[in-house]
Motif scaffolding. Structure first.
Motif, PDB file in Angstrom:
ATOM      1  N   LEU A   4       2.526  -0.779   2.935  1.00 34.08           N
ATOM      2  CA  LEU A   4       3.347   0.482   2.884  1.00 34.08           C
ATOM      3  C   LEU A   4       4.765  -0.026   2.632  1.00 34.08           C
ATOM      4  N   VAL A   5       5.355   0.695   1.461  1.00 31.83           N
ATOM      5  CA  VAL A   5       6.717   0.120   1.026  1.00 31.83           C
ATOM      6  C   VAL A   5       7.577   1.497   1.312  1.00 31.83           C
ATOM      7  N   THR A   6       8.450   1.569   1.986  1.00 30.02           N
ATOM      8  CA  THR A   6       9.455   2.594   2.108  1.00 30.02           C
ATOM      9  C   THR A   6      10.678   2.382   1.009  1.00 30.02           C
ATOM     10  N   SER A  23       0.589  -8.349  -9.586  1.00 29.04           N
ATOM     11  CA  SER A  23       0.358  -9.772  -9.476  1.00 29.04           C
ATOM     12  C   SER A  23      -0.326 -10.049  -8.214  1.00 29.04           C
ATOM     13  N   THR A  24      -0.713  -9.235  -7.280  1.00 32.79           N
ATOM     14  CA  THR A  24      -1.626  -9.252  -6.078  1.00 32.79           C
ATOM     15  C   THR A  24      -2.769  -8.309  -6.092  1.00 32.79           C
ATOM     16  N   PRO A  25      -3.683  -8.437  -5.111  1.00 31.47           N
ATOM     17  CA  PRO A  25      -4.905  -7.637  -5.257  1.00 31.47           C
ATOM     18  C   PRO A  25      -4.764  -6.540  -4.140  1.00 31.47           C
ATOM     19  N   HIS A  26      -3.306  -6.480  -3.474  1.00 32.23           N
ATOM     20  CA  HIS A  26      -3.173  -5.362  -2.419  1.00 32.23           C
ATOM     21  C   HIS A  26      -3.183  -4.027  -2.783  1.00 32.23           C
ATOM     22  N   ARG A  27      -3.266  -3.123  -1.967  1.00 36.06           N
ATOM     23  CA  ARG A  27      -3.139  -1.806  -2.175  1.00 36.06           C
ATOM     24  C   ARG A  27      -1.891  -1.228  -1.846  1.00 36.06           C
ATOM     25  N   VAL A  28      -1.202  -0.365  -2.326  1.00 34.59           N
ATOM     26  CA  VAL A  28       0.096  -0.165  -1.984  1.00 34.59           C
ATOM     27  C   VAL A  28       0.463   1.371  -1.909  1.00 34.59           C
ATOM     28  N   ASN A  39      13.549   7.215  -8.281  1.00 37.11           N
ATOM     29  CA  ASN A  39      12.976   7.901  -9.725  1.00 37.11           C
ATOM     30  C   ASN A  39      11.649   7.314  -9.924  1.00 37.11           C
ATOM     31  N   LEU A  40      10.647   8.248 -10.041  1.00 37.34           N
ATOM     32  CA  LEU A  40       9.428   7.830 -10.485  1.00 37.34           C
ATOM     33  C   LEU A  40       9.246   7.239 -11.864  1.00 37.34           C
ATOM     34  N   LEU A  41      10.354   7.420 -12.606  1.00 40.67           N
ATOM     35  CA  LEU A  41      10.196   6.621 -13.881  1.00 40.67           C
ATOM     36  C   LEU A  41      10.041   5.230 -13.908  1.00 40.67           C
ATOM     37  N   ASN A  42      10.670   4.833 -12.671  1.00 41.26           N
ATOM     38  CA  ASN A  42      10.524   3.317 -12.487  1.00 41.26           C
ATOM     39  C   ASN A  42       9.224   2.833 -12.218  1.00 41.26           C
ATOM     40  N   LEU A  43       8.097   3.679 -12.072  1.00 43.11           N
ATOM     41  CA  LEU A  43       6.909   3.109 -11.432  1.00 43.11           C
ATOM     42  C   LEU A  43       5.840   3.753 -12.675  1.00 43.11           C
ATOM     43  N   VAL A  44       6.342   4.101 -13.627  1.00 42.04           N
ATOM     44  CA  VAL A  44       5.305   4.522 -14.816  1.00 42.04           C
ATOM     45  C   VAL A  44       4.154   3.386 -15.160  1.00 42.04           C
ATOM     46  N   SER A  45       4.733   2.331 -15.009  1.00 42.78           N
ATOM     47  CA  SER A  45       3.596   1.187 -15.521  1.00 42.78           C
ATOM     48  C   SER A  45       2.512   0.920 -14.358  1.00 42.78           C
ATOM     49  N   VAL A  46       2.785   1.711 -13.325  1.00 49.19           N
ATOM     50  CA  VAL A  46       1.509   1.464 -12.032  1.00 49.19           C
ATOM     51  C   VAL A  46       1.002   2.743 -11.549  1.00 49.19           C
ATOM     52  N   GLN A  47       1.704   3.933 -11.977  1.00 49.20           N
ATOM     53  CA  GLN A  47       1.160   4.939 -11.491  1.00 49.20           C
ATOM     54  C   GLN A  47      -0.259   5.374 -11.664  1.00 49.20           C
ATOM     55  N   GLY A  48      -0.902   4.703 -12.705  1.00 53.36           N
ATOM     56  CA  GLY A  48      -2.430   5.079 -13.011  1.00 53.36           C
ATOM     57  C   GLY A  48      -3.188   4.155 -12.406  1.00 53.36           C
ATOM     58  N   SER A  50      -5.487   2.568  -9.265  1.00 56.30           N
ATOM     59  CA  SER A  50      -6.294   3.135  -8.491  1.00 56.30           C
ATOM     60  C   SER A  50      -5.872   2.211  -6.772  1.00 56.30           C
ATOM     61  N   ARG A  51      -5.089   1.203  -7.002  1.00 53.66           N
ATOM     62  CA  ARG A  51      -4.437   0.600  -5.786  1.00 53.66           C
ATOM     63  C   ARG A  51      -3.123   1.171  -5.447  1.00 53.66           C
ATOM     64  N   TYR A  52      -2.587   2.313  -6.070  1.00 52.59           N
ATOM     65  CA  TYR A  52      -1.102   2.779  -5.790  1.00 52.59           C
ATOM     66  C   TYR A  52      -1.459   4.191  -5.282  1.00 52.59           C
ATOM     67  N   CYS A  53      -0.576   4.729  -4.587  1.00 56.32           N
ATOM     68  CA  CYS A  53      -0.420   5.894  -3.659  1.00 56.32           C
ATOM     69  C   CYS A  53       0.898   6.353  -3.463  1.00 56.32           C
ATOM     70  N   PHE A  54       1.178   7.551  -3.830  1.00 57.54           N
ATOM     71  CA  PHE A  54       2.758   7.686  -3.537  1.00 57.54           C
ATOM     72  C   PHE A  54       2.850   9.148  -2.632  1.00 57.54           C
ATOM     73  N   GLU A  55       3.711   9.047  -1.666  1.00 61.38           N
ATOM     74  CA  GLU A  55       3.966  10.070  -0.867  1.00 61.38           C
ATOM     75  C   GLU A  55       5.479  10.512  -0.717  1.00 61.38           C
ATOM     76  N   GLN A  56       5.948  11.428  -1.077  1.00 60.96           N
ATOM     77  CA  GLN A  56       7.232  12.017  -0.981  1.00 60.96           C
ATOM     78  C   GLN A  56       7.712  12.426   0.394  1.00 60.96           C
ATOM     79  N   ILE A  57       8.336  11.473   0.981  1.00 61.43           N
ATOM     80  CA  ILE A  57       8.624  11.738   2.541  1.00 61.43           C
ATOM     81  C   ILE A  57       9.923  10.982   2.868  1.00 61.43           C
TER      82      ILE A  57
END
Length: 360
Positions: A4-6, A23-28, A39-48, A50-57
């Motif tokens: 989990l990354v804040t 570069s790693t096998p972890h889920r984020v 800005n979620l524009l920074n994460l366009v390359s990973v937003q698709g 299956s190991r990535y999830c975003f929570e606006q909190i």
């Protein structure tokens, strides 16, 4: 692991998440409030992925954090969420106290409750990595005043002496993290880094501001004489170090992360001007230059210095190199070249992130 990354939509956080997914096998799991600098524009390359999830909190939202921890069950937390711009902290310190101090406290309490409820094997494996800044140490002697100054560096045992509301709020959050470790046994690690630069940095920071002002023919404001010294760390080098600390560092330890690139601010601005002069001479710049400007250096303007401006920061990164084998891959020369080229290639991104934060 599930990490989990804040603050994962910010400059360093998004670079870290891109690294973790690519570069790693972890889920984020990415927690971000999406303030002006996130800005979620920074994460366009990973937003698709299956190991990535975003929570606006907001990290001050205890209920939202609790729900997220219960739902995602992370094994590791890397805490990057923070207000970070010194100038903004001088003009309006309240937001820095709220996010950096109250937010860190709220997060620590949620993490403590979550951790204490885990079975023993998961408690032993769990880690909380708090990411901080070298600015908590105050400043160092300047080589213009003391020929021996270059021998003095920030080390993990250097006493705290923050100068700005920003650095004071980060020092406070560092103390909270260490107190939760001492009092409750929470397994924490702390890292303090030098000035980061690279792609996707919000345009108010020195390097992107200079690049974007220059190509628009705007003044390049430099505080005072521009003799303030900073150690520059390319963001992709930093996130590799963060991953090493979070996964292989010793619980309870602090690690200083620096780029071995001490430069005066005026030197940084001049290097940017010289790279632009080579890549995009003013005579072919797509925007209008002021009359008579043939060199980007002509746009440099010295302005009144910032209140309480620290004169020199420099980190001794020996510990993280000796114990974890991390060394920066980029020199300042290679990193700044990559950075300037990225901004020239992504002017539309810059305009979009700025426009997203214009008042309605």
């Amino acid at each position: 692991m599930k990490i989990l990354v804040t603050g994962g939509a910010g400059f360093i956080g998004s670079a870290l998440i891109r690294y973790l997914i690519e570069s790693t096998p972890h889920r984020v799991v990415n927690i971000d409030k999406l303030t002006y600098a996130g800005n979620l524009l920074n994460l366009v390359s990973v937003q698709g992925s299956s190991r990535y999830c975003f929570e606006q909190i907001d990290i001050c939202d205890r209920q939202g954090l609790t729900r997220t921890f219960e739902q995602h069950q992370p094994d590791l937390v890397i805490h990057l969420a923070a207000e970070s711009h010194v100038d903004r902290s001088i003009d309006g310190p309240a937001a820095f106290m709220q996010t950096n101090i109250v937010g860190t406290y709220t997060l620590l309490e949620v993490v403590r409750s979550y951790w204490q409820q885990q079975p023993e094997n998961r408690q032993r494996a769990f880690r909380f990595h708090h990411v901080s800044t070298d600015e908590v140490y105050g400043d160092l002697p300047h080589p213009d005043d003391d020929p021996q100054a270059c021998e003095q560096l920030f080390r993990e045992e250097t006493a705290y002496a923050p100068s700005s509301p920003y650095s004071a709020s980060k020092a406070s959050s560092d103390h909270l993290v260490r107190a939760w470790a001492r009092t409750y046994g929470l397994p924490v690690l702390v890292s303090n880094c030098s000035n980061n630069y690279g792609p996707c940095q919000y345009p108010e920071k020195l390097i992107p501001l200079m690049i974007l002002n220059a190509v628009s023919g705007k003044p390049l404001p430099v505080y005072g004489a521009g003799d303030q010294v900073r150690d520059w760390l390319y963001v992709d080098d930093h996130v590799r170090a963060l991953y090493a600390v979070a996964t292989r560092g010793i619980v309870g330890e602090t690690y200083n992360i620096g780029g071995h690139n001490e430069k005066k601010n005026i030197e940084v601005v001049e290097v940017i001007c010289d790279i632009l002069q080579r890549l995009l001479p003013p005579v072919i710049s797509p925007t209008h230059m002021p009359e008579g400007v043939s060199q980007y250096r002509d746009l440099i303007q010295h302005v009144e210095d910032r209140a309480g401006h620290d004169r020199r920061y420099a980190i001794d990164a020996g510990k993280v190199q000796r114990t974890l084998g991390w060394v920066p891959e980029e020199t300042f020369e290679s990193g700044i070249e990559k950075t300037v080229r990225w901004y020239l290639d992504n002017l539309e991104w810059c305009q979009r992130v700025v426009d997203d934060n214009q008042p309605a």
